[in-house]
Design an enzyme around this catalytic site. Structure first.
Site, short mmCIF file in Angstrom:
data_model
loop_
_atom_site.label_atom_id
_atom_site.label_comp_id
_atom_site.label_asym_id
_atom_site.label_seq_id
_atom_site.Cartn_x
_atom_site.Cartn_y
_atom_site.Cartn_z
N ARG A 20 -10.08 -40.29 54.50
CA ARG A 20 -10.92 -41.50 54.56
C ARG A 20 -11.64 -41.80 53.25
O ARG A 20 -12.11 -42.91 53.05
CB ARG A 20 -11.94 -41.36 55.71
N LYS A 27 -12.04 -34.44 48.52
CA LYS A 27 -13.30 -34.95 49.05
C LYS A 27 -14.49 -34.11 48.61
O LYS A 27 -15.53 -34.64 48.20
CB LYS A 27 -13.26 -35.02 50.57
N THR A 84 -10.28 -25.58 62.05
CA THR A 84 -11.44 -24.89 61.50
C THR A 84 -11.45 -23.41 61.83
O THR A 84 -11.91 -22.59 61.04
CB THR A 84 -12.73 -25.53 62.03
N ASN A 176 -23.13 -30.74 67.96
CA ASN A 176 -22.81 -29.54 67.19
C ASN A 176 -22.71 -29.90 65.71
O ASN A 176 -21.89 -30.75 65.33
CB ASN A 176 -21.49 -28.96 67.70
N ASN A 233 -17.83 -38.61 54.64
CA ASN A 233 -16.40 -38.68 54.91
C ASN A 233 -15.69 -39.83 54.21
O ASN A 233 -14.47 -39.83 54.09
CB ASN A 233 -16.16 -38.80 56.42
N ARG A 339 -26.59 -39.57 19.91
CA ARG A 339 -25.39 -38.89 20.41
C ARG A 339 -25.51 -37.38 20.22
O ARG A 339 -26.45 -36.89 19.58
CB ARG A 339 -24.17 -39.47 19.70
N ASN A 383 -37.50 -42.83 4.43
CA ASN A 383 -37.38 -44.14 5.06
C ASN A 383 -35.96 -44.64 4.92
O ASN A 383 -35.41 -44.69 3.81
CB ASN A 383 -38.34 -45.14 4.42
#
Length: 484
Positions: A20, A27, A84, A176, A233, A339, A383
């Site tokens: 997704r 992910k 799982t 859960n 997700n 930088r 300068n």
């Protein structure tokens, strides 16, 4: 061994594909507040003092493991994503334990889970002598989550997944979280999980029932804030997690003495360090290992990455600092860019549209406007005039320039590296230095001016027709000049 002294091992499940998210990046590597999501789980485990941390990888395993390289974790590859329960068992096999530790299950896509919540879960689990504790929460609509089912005495009896739940079970509001804490029997019981369910997968939730079958104490610890276990997700979920975590971090900084008038507009990564009495104006972005000392003001819409700012520095709006160090009392911007490799001494002034790279500027140096200072060392109180360029690149190699103290560099000058300009030297405006300048000398390196009277009328007069069409005002000037 006492309950409180028992070691803690952590298994982090990070093998899922996350379709997704619609991304080539796994992910769990999508960042939230400066860390990949899985790195938040690793940090939580480390903060808890875990003895061992195992990260279970699968989809994009090489990328995930590379992102966590150098972290004190062990990796376990889940070759097939079979659920799982299978992922957890894969992780347990990588643990160097013999049932002497509590085991905590975390996930690589839940970056909002607080350390204090996990500490409270651990304390409750051990104080009650629980063998298996599930972290739960309550929502008005728990769609998408597994439901917590309790018996008549209120004890947790089982967890049912959304797709396996009856309509009555789906109406249950307690859900859960997927976070579990269990005793040393975890490995033995995880091996008994079967896949007799609607998905044909090995559910980690079945462990609860296996513990109950042994007569072991099974408990639930309810979250005060269910947002803590919100998974990211998709991109919308990722943005929401970012919003919540950003709000937490800015609130913590404000409570510690940082002034942030519009916190909803400021982005601060978790790795940034801010002292008391720092002021962050709207739109400021602070990333990486940025460290800011007391009394600093960072102007609106400035972006700082891996920057170090000492006391009393003022960064004016729309400035960009990357890998730069700014000495106390210095002023940078607006619209300046420092930088990597830039080191400014105390009281340095860098003005608008000045860019530095690998540049060391001693105390009191001033570069007020429109300059490029690359691969250069500049002595104190020098300068640098507007339009000055250190030409450090010959097309193949970079070369360094050394400018002494008390030097005056006139506007629109070019220092063709490698150059050495001695202390108290004076470079006339418009000079292009291709030789070194001794201490106290005046360098004039520009062509002699020639003035050709009447040149414009002779040049443009030969183009009268084109001038008449495109520049009528010039055409009129030419006519007046010719006496017509």
């Amino acid at each position: 061994m006492s309950e409180t002294s028992r070691p803690l091992d952590v298994v982090i499940l990070a093998a899922g594909q996350g379709t997704r998210m619609k991304s080539a990046l796994p992910k769990v590597l999508h960042p939230v507040a400066g860390r990949p999501m899985v790195a938040w789980a690793v940090k939580a485990a480390q903060d808890l003092g875990a003895r061992q941390v195992v990260v279970v990888t699968g989809h994009g395993a090489e990328q995930v493991e590379a992102a966590l390289a150098g972290q004190p974790v062990v990796f376990a590859r889940q070759a097939q994503q079979l659920g799982t329960g299978h992922a957890f068992l894969t992780g347990l096999e990588a643990l160097r334990s013999h049932g002497d530790a509590d085991v905590l299950v975390l996930y690589g896509d839940t970056p909002l889970l607080r350390e204090q919540t996990l500490r409270a879960l651990l304390a409750d689990h051990r104080a009650r002598g629980s063998a298996f504790t599930v972290l739960t929460g309550e929502l008005p609509d728990a769609t998408g989550y597994g439901r917590i089912l309790r018996d008549e005495q209120g004890a947790v009896s089982r967890i049912v997944e959304q797709k396996d739940a009856t309509p009555e079970e789906r109406a249950v509001r307690e859900f859960n979280s997927g976070v579990y804490l269990m005793d040393g029997r975890a490995r033995e019981l995880a091996a008994r999980i079967t896949k007799t369910n609607a998905s044909g997968e090995y559910y980690l939730t079945d462990l609860l029932g296996l513990y109950r079958e042994q007569g072991a104490a099974v408990q639930a610890f309810k979250l005060a804030d269910p947002d803590e276990v919100m998974g990211a997700n998709d991109r919308a979920g990722l943005a929401e997690a970012q919003r919540i975590l950003r709000a937490r971090l800015t609130a913590e900084h404000m409570r510690a003495g940082v002034t942030i008038p519009m916190p909803e507009t400021v982005y601060i990564e978790d790795t940034v360090q801010l002292a008391q009495d720092v002021t962050l104006e709207p739109g400021v972005v602070l990333r990486g290992a940025t460290r800011i000392a007391s009394g600093v003001t960072v102007g609106a819409y400035s972006v700082l990455t891996d920057a170090v700012l000492h006391g009393g520095v003022v960064v004016k709006p729309h400035s960009v600092l990357e890998g730069a160090e700014v000495g106390a009392g210095s002023e940078v911007g607006p619209f300046a860019r420092l930088r990597p490799g830039t080191v400014l001494g105390e009281g340095v002034h860098i003005g608008n549209f000045v860019e530095t790279k690998n540049a060391q500027l001693a105390a009191g140096v001033k570069a007020g406007h429109l300059a490029y200072l690359g691969d250069v060392t500049i002595g104190q109180e020098t300068n640098v005039g507007a339009g000055t360029i250190v030409a450090n690149f010959d097309g193949v190699n970079k070369h360094r320039t050394q400018v002494g103290a008390g030097v005056f560099i006139g506007s629109n000058s070019t220092l063709i590296a490698p150059r050495v300009v001695g202390d108290a030297a004076f470079v006339a405006a418009g000079s292009a230095l291709h030789e070194d300048v001794p201490e106290g000398a005046l360098a004039v390196a520009r062509g002699k001016q020639r003035t050709l009277e009447g040149w414009s009328r002779r040049y443009w007069g030969g183009m009268r027709e084109k001038v008449a069409q495109k520049l009528p005002w010039l055409s009129g000037w030419l006519e007046r000049g010719s006496g017509q």
